[in-house]
Design a protein around this motif. Structure first.
Motif, mmCIF file in Angstrom:
data_model
loop_
_atom_site.group_PDB
_atom_site.id
_atom_site.type_symbol
_atom_site.label_atom_id
_atom_site.label_comp_id
_atom_site.label_asym_id
_atom_site.label_seq_id
_atom_site.Cartn_x
_atom_site.Cartn_y
_atom_site.Cartn_z
ATOM 1 N N ILE A 43 38.770 51.910 25.082
ATOM 2 C CA ILE A 43 38.005 53.144 24.199
ATOM 3 C C ILE A 43 38.844 54.023 23.547
ATOM 4 O O ILE A 43 38.930 54.318 22.502
ATOM 5 C CB ILE A 43 36.980 53.616 25.044
ATOM 6 N N LEU A 44 40.179 54.400 24.347
ATOM 7 C CA LEU A 44 41.018 55.202 23.764
ATOM 8 C C LEU A 44 41.887 54.613 22.580
ATOM 9 O O LEU A 44 41.971 55.171 21.728
ATOM 10 C CB LEU A 44 42.110 55.783 24.969
ATOM 11 N N MET A 45 42.230 53.443 22.995
ATOM 12 C CA MET A 45 43.060 52.437 21.792
ATOM 13 C C MET A 45 42.019 52.534 20.566
ATOM 14 O O MET A 45 42.617 52.830 19.459
ATOM 15 C CB MET A 45 43.441 51.330 22.387
ATOM 16 N N ALA A 46 40.809 52.047 20.700
ATOM 17 C CA ALA A 46 39.994 51.965 19.643
ATOM 18 C C ALA A 46 39.791 53.158 18.859
ATOM 19 O O ALA A 46 39.961 53.432 17.622
ATOM 20 C CB ALA A 46 38.747 51.363 19.849
ATOM 21 N N LEU A 49 42.961 54.072 16.887
ATOM 22 C CA LEU A 49 43.112 53.272 15.702
ATOM 23 C C LEU A 49 42.028 53.741 14.780
ATOM 24 O O LEU A 49 42.376 53.420 13.227
ATOM 25 C CB LEU A 49 42.704 51.925 16.000
ATOM 26 N N MET A 50 40.977 53.846 14.871
ATOM 27 C CA MET A 50 39.924 54.364 14.001
ATOM 28 C C MET A 50 40.257 55.605 13.299
ATOM 29 O O MET A 50 39.780 55.906 12.048
ATOM 30 C CB MET A 50 38.484 54.623 14.658
#
Length: 52
Positions: A43-46, A49-50
């Motif tokens: 979730i943190l990486m997503a 990236l968003m």
């Protein structure tokens, strides 16, 4: 950065609590913590990236 610090502190507190449980429950709790960590990292990486 603050989110990461809070997550690390909560994991350390959880780790201290797990030391006082018996081995079967410890194994289950470690698996659950591992799954939660993986989900939080994804979730943190997503979210990062968003943002960009």
């Amino acid at each position: 950065m603050l989110k990461l610090a809070v997550i690390v502190i909560l994991l350390l507190l959880g780790g201290l609590a797990v030391k006082y449980l018996d081995e079967k429950i410890q194994h289950k709790v470690v698996l659950v913590f591992g799954a939660i960590i993986v989900v939080l990292v994804v979730i943190l990486m997503a979210s990062e990236l968003m943002r960009h």
